[in-house]
Design a protein around this motif. Structure first.
Motif, PDB file in Angstrom:
ATOM      1  N   PRO A   1       0.836  -1.028   0.026  1.00  0.00           N
ATOM      2  CA  PRO A   1       0.149   0.037  -0.039  1.00  0.00           C
ATOM      3  C   PRO A   1       0.928   1.155   0.194  1.00  0.00           C
ATOM      4  N   PRO A   2       0.618   2.226  -0.814  1.00  0.00           N
ATOM      5  CA  PRO A   2       0.998   3.397  -0.627  1.00  0.00           C
ATOM      6  C   PRO A   2       1.282   4.227   0.736  1.00  0.00           C
ATOM      7  N   GLU A   3       2.473   4.846   0.865  1.00  0.00           N
ATOM      8  CA  GLU A   3       2.769   5.407   2.284  1.00  0.00           C
ATOM      9  C   GLU A   3       1.359   6.442   2.481  1.00  0.00           C
ATOM     10  N   VAL A   4       0.749   6.578   3.461  1.00  0.00           N
ATOM     11  CA  VAL A   4      -0.099   7.629   3.739  1.00  0.00           C
ATOM     12  C   VAL A   4       0.356   8.650   4.703  1.00  0.00           C
ATOM     13  N   LYS A   5       0.367   9.872   3.920  1.00  0.00           N
ATOM     14  CA  LYS A   5       0.988  11.130   4.765  1.00  0.00           C
ATOM     15  C   LYS A   5       0.168  11.692   5.766  1.00  0.00           C
ATOM     16  N   ARG A   6       0.271  11.914   6.873  1.00  0.00           N
ATOM     17  CA  ARG A   6      -0.783  12.187   7.868  1.00  0.00           C
ATOM     18  C   ARG A   6      -0.714  13.977   7.706  1.00  0.00           C
TER      19      ARG A   6
END
Length: 108
Positions: free
Chosen positions: A75-80
């Motif tokens: 999964p792509p990294e999710v930026k907070r």
């Protein structure tokens, strides 16, 4: 499927898609060479060339311990991001504080 006219990386992508799991690089490369049915004068050189192509292709992801998989499996990294105004204000205070700390370090 006819592999002779396809690139090594396309063949490797097909192999991993079919297996649906990461493979040890040497096993993957040997299978690519086998499916391409390309004459090989130096096996070590052929392995090196195919490995380099896989390493440079963004469709492949190094899993560790010599294993390669497909990038699409991760999964792509999710930026907070801060969703509340209070959170955004706190974030900007933190950024300013970091900037001042960095300025202080650089001046020393």
């Amino acid at each position: 499927m006819e592999y002779a006219n396809r690139s090594e990386t396309d063949v490797a992508h097909d192999i991993l898609s079919e297996k649906n799991e990461a493979m040890y690089y040497k096993e993957l490369v040997m299978e690519v060479i086998d499916k391409k049915r390309k004459p090989v004068q130096s096996l070590a050189q052929a392995i090196s060339e195919v490995y380099t192509l896989i390493n440079m292709d963004s469709r492949f992801h190094y899993e560790g311990e010599g294993k390669w998989g497909l990038t699409e499996w991760n999964p792509p990294e999710v930026k907070r991001t801060h969703t509340t105004r209070a959170g955004a204000a706190a974030g900007s205070k933190t950024s300013r504080r970091r900037e001042k700390l960095l300025e202080g370090i650089q001046e020393e």
